[in-house]
Design an enzyme around this catalytic site. Structure first.
Site, PDB file in Angstrom:
ATOM      1  N   CYS A 106       0.862  -1.175   0.000  1.00  0.00           N
ATOM      2  CA  CYS A 106       0.000   0.000   0.000  1.00  0.00           C
ATOM      3  C   CYS A 106       0.903   1.231   0.000  1.00  0.00           C
ATOM      4  O   CYS A 106       2.113   1.111  -0.209  1.00  0.00           O
ATOM      5  CB  CYS A 106      -0.988  -0.005   1.171  1.00  0.00           C
ATOM      6  N   ARG A 115      -3.206  -0.787   5.420  1.00  0.00           N
ATOM      7  CA  ARG A 115      -3.760  -1.841   4.575  1.00  0.00           C
ATOM      8  C   ARG A 115      -2.814  -3.014   4.342  1.00  0.00           C
ATOM      9  O   ARG A 115      -3.197  -4.170   4.545  1.00  0.00           O
ATOM     10  CB  ARG A 115      -4.207  -1.254   3.235  1.00  0.00           C
ATOM     11  N   ASP A 157      -8.185   3.419   1.734  1.00  0.00           N
ATOM     12  CA  ASP A 157      -7.260   3.793   2.806  1.00  0.00           C
ATOM     13  C   ASP A 157      -8.074   4.323   3.990  1.00  0.00           C
ATOM     14  O   ASP A 157      -8.762   5.334   3.863  1.00  0.00           O
ATOM     15  CB  ASP A 157      -6.291   4.860   2.311  1.00  0.00           C
TER      16      ASP A 157
END
Length: 159
Positions: free
Chosen positions: A10, A16, A128
């Site tokens: 990420c 994440r 996100d």
């Protein structure tokens, strides 16, 4: 037998991708096949290198018995592209960045987006959760658990 090596990516490697790493580790451990895998995570940027996962993400994951223990690091090109079998981005921007970092066509074949493996969620990316509230962290974990199960099925089908 060689281990299947997976790298989750990420932007900053604090929400994440470390959650995907931890969820996948928990899944393969629950199936008694963790010795067949090497699972890691990294960020496109090095902003948070050396830091643990976001505390809020850790709390939400622990409620699901998923422990985020990794320390943030930046993607290393070409090393990571040569080493890992699967390199999985969380959103379109991560994918664009990964293709930019990719050293060759052979490595590009290892790239995929996390939501491609979902079987229950129709999200086109893993959002996100950094600037959102609790619901965002829970949604990320829902998507990741779904996608990890799908990824494991894909790996088994490819063997």
């Amino acid at each position: 037998m060689d281990k299947t090596k997976i790298l989750f990516v990420c932007l900053g490697n604090i929400c994440r991708s470390p959650s995907a790493e931890a969820a996948m580790k928990a899944l393969v451990k629950s199936k008694g096949i963790d010795e067949l895998f090497e699972i890691d995570s990294a960020g496109i940027t090095g902003y948070h290198a050396g830091e643990p996962a976001d505390q809020r993400m850790q709390r939400h994951a622990l409620n699901r018995h998923i422990s985020l223990t990794s320390i943030s690091r930046q993607v290393k090109s070409p090393r990571d592209f040569e080493y890992f079998d699967y390199i999985i981005g969380m959103d379109d921007q991560n994918m664009d960045d990964l293709f930019q970092l990719c050293p060759n066509d052979s490595s590009a074949k290892k790239l995929s987006k996390m939501t491609e493996y979902c079987t229950h969620h129709s999200n086109t990316s893993v959002p996100d959760p950094y600037y959102g509230g609790a619901a965002g962290f829970e949604l990320v974990l829902d998507i990741l658990e779904d996608a990890c199960a799908g990824l494991l099925n894909t790996i088994h089908q490819n063997e």
